[in-house]
Write an enzyme that holds these catalytic residues in place. Structure first.
Site, PDB file in Angstrom:
ATOM      1  N   GLU A 134       0.828  -1.218   0.000  1.00  0.00           N
ATOM      2  CA  GLU A 134       0.000   0.000   0.000  1.00  0.00           C
ATOM      3  C   GLU A 134       0.860   1.265   0.000  1.00  0.00           C
ATOM      4  O   GLU A 134       1.751   1.401   0.849  1.00  0.00           O
ATOM      5  CB  GLU A 134      -0.901  -0.021   1.257  1.00  0.00           C
ATOM      6  CG  GLU A 134      -1.909   1.101   1.289  1.00  0.00           C
ATOM      7  CD  GLU A 134      -2.868   1.002   2.484  1.00  0.00           C
ATOM      8  OE1 GLU A 134      -3.020  -0.094   3.059  1.00  0.00           O
ATOM      9  OE2 GLU A 134      -3.452   2.042   2.827  1.00  0.00           O
ATOM     10  N   LYS A 158      -7.133  -0.500  11.748  1.00  0.00           N
ATOM     11  CA  LYS A 158      -6.529  -0.970  10.495  1.00  0.00           C
ATOM     12  C   LYS A 158      -5.324  -0.090  10.144  1.00  0.00           C
ATOM     13  O   LYS A 158      -4.297  -0.579   9.683  1.00  0.00           O
ATOM     14  CB  LYS A 158      -7.575  -0.954   9.368  1.00  0.00           C
ATOM     15  CG  LYS A 158      -7.113  -1.602   8.074  1.00  0.00           C
ATOM     16  CD  LYS A 158      -6.392  -0.668   7.129  1.00  0.00           C
ATOM     17  CE  LYS A 158      -5.963  -1.376   5.852  1.00  0.00           C
ATOM     18  NZ  LYS A 158      -5.151  -0.521   4.970  1.00  0.00           N
TER      19      LYS A 158
END
Ligand code: NAD
Length: 430
Positions: A82, A265
């Protein structure tokens, strides 16, 4: 019709496996070449790590800079697909440095192995019987892992709970094991399996499950950092405003599981990346973190806390289970993981866990700051747009409609405000 019930796939040669997946997926030979490229690992190595191997899945490896933990500097390897995570961690660590970086601690590497006993008519009596055999249980468990005992670890205690379940009462024995520098799942599972038949013999019950718990409440890593308020300011916002924005964002997350799942998260973006880079079991860490977030106060809450100190500076803390190891599992066999551990320079699993906790805290700070400032900026922008609209002569009625267009177009300017106002009035007279 394509069929996935390939018989003996695990016995087939690598060439045969590639042929099978190629036909099944109608893959190009270039795609097969991509899959079979094992990078830093030799094919024989990956073939021994899991089953039915056809290749490797490369994940980018980045280095987070600026980390200072307990006065020691670290370059932190992060394996993650990411974007922005590594940059955000580095940026947050730079800001934390102003006030001395991260201070960490931990509980020690204690894991719990569970043994599920059912079919006892006197579960409370069985509990006391098991506890009476404590020393014997520890001896049976420790016989299974002399290496762990030699390095100062091993089974240290026994706890027994009577659990009410939909299938009636169960007697659940916890084997308390000091895993030292191992994550410990194999070690603990082996011990639990060795102890189980004895519990059956002593209680007349029947054992089913014998396995480690990932809710590692005795293996916590903690970190704390202070972010000086003047360092937090942005082009549009003062440090005080950013601190307030972060506190509001944190309060939202801690009060609402829908927000908190995403908040946590963000923490795990940093945590998992280091866990993966060091060859550790990120599913174990994930399940432990979220279970702990729900267990510690009876509802799903933030793994971090954020407060303002007497100076108005922002104080962040994190506490989460951290079952990571330096020996065992993939940590000891994956060449990239081994190199990453050497780069980190950690001397114990506990030190690794504490650095990871610091990264989690940094990642949460970076996410909250970005969210809070962008959110506040957007708020400021609409306020600003209303002022601009009014300044070019929009009436009470027209201000909101002009401001809305300016914000949407991201052109909060006098010239555009004049045009929008003129267009609005032209439409009205038509
Ligand atoms: P392991 O069994 O490969 O190695 C640990 C062993 O190394 C110890 O038992 C000990 O004998 C030895 N050792 C040597 N030096 C040591 C030291 N300084 N400190 C501690 N031990 C030392 O690995 P493990 O850590 O027991 O198990 C980890 C693996 O188990 C991971 O691959 C994980 O994915 C897997 N696993 C996880 C779960 C779960 O999380 N629920 C379940 C099953 C398996």
């Amino acid at each position: 019709m394509k069929r996935s019930d390939v018989s003996g796939f695990y016995k087939k040669s690598a060439d045969e496996r590639w042929q099978i997946i190629r036909e099944f997926g109608e893959l190009e030979s270039s795609e097969i070449d991509t899959i079979r490229n094992t990078g830093a690992l030799r094919f024989e190595q990956v073939d021994h790590m899991i089953e039915n191997v056809v290749g490797a899945m490369p994940i980018p490896l980045g280095i987070a800079v600026n980390f200072q933990v307990n006065g020691k500097d670290y370059l932190v390897p992060m394996a993650i697909e990411e974007p922005s995570v590594v940059a955000a961690a580095s940026n947050a660590a730079r800001m934390a440095r102003e006030r001395g970086g991260f201070t960490t601690s931990g509980t020690g590497p204690i894991m719990l192995g569970q043994i599920q006993l059912v079919g006892v008519s006197d579960p409370n009596g069985a509990r006391i019987t098991i506890l009476a055999h404590r020393d014997e249980i520890l001896a049976i468990a420790n016989e299974k892992d002399p290496m762990l005992v030699k390095v100062g670890g091993g089974a240290k205690d026994v706890e027994v709970r009577v659990l009410e379940t939909r299938r009636g009462p169960m007697v659940v024995t916890h084997l308390v094991v000091d895993c030292r520098d191992a994550m410990g799942a194999n070690a603990v599972n082996t011990m639990a399996e060795a102890v189980a038949p004895h519990l059956e013999k002593w209680t007349g019950g029947r054992v089913y499950l014998r396995i480690i718990s990932n809710l590692a409440v005795r293996r916590l890593a903690r970190a704390r950092a202070v972010f000086a308020r003047e360092v937090l300011k942005t082009d549009d916002l003062s440090g005080e405003e950013v601190v307030e924005g972060i506190l509001e964002a944190y309060a939202f997350a801690d009060a609402d599981p829908f927000r908190c799942a995403t908040h946590n998260k963000g923490i795990m973006n940093g945590v998992d990346a280091v866990v993966l880079a060091t060859g550790n079991d990120w599913r174990a860490i994930e399940s432990g973190a979220h279970a702990y977030a729900a267990w510690k106060s009876g509802g799903y809450r933030s793994l971090t806390t954020w407060e303002k100190d007497a100076n108005g500076d922002l104080v962040g803390t994190i506490e989460l289970p951290m079952a990571v190891g330096l020996v065992g599992g993939a940590t000891a066999v994956h060449p990239t993981a081994k190199a990453n551990v050497r780069l980190l320079g950690v001397k114990s699993a506990q030190e690794l866990g504490e650095v990871i906790a610091a990264v989690g805290l940094a990642q949460n700070f970076a996410a909250l700051r970005a969210l809070a400032t962008e959110g506040i900026q957007r708020g400021h922008m609409s306020l600003h747009a209303r002022n601009i609209a009014a300044s070019v002569g929009a009436t009470e009625e027209e201000v909101d409609r002009v401001a809305e267009v300016l914000v949407k177009e991201r052109k909060v300017r006098m010239d555009r405000a004049k045009e929008v106002l003129a267009e609005l009035r032209a439409k009205k007279t038509r």
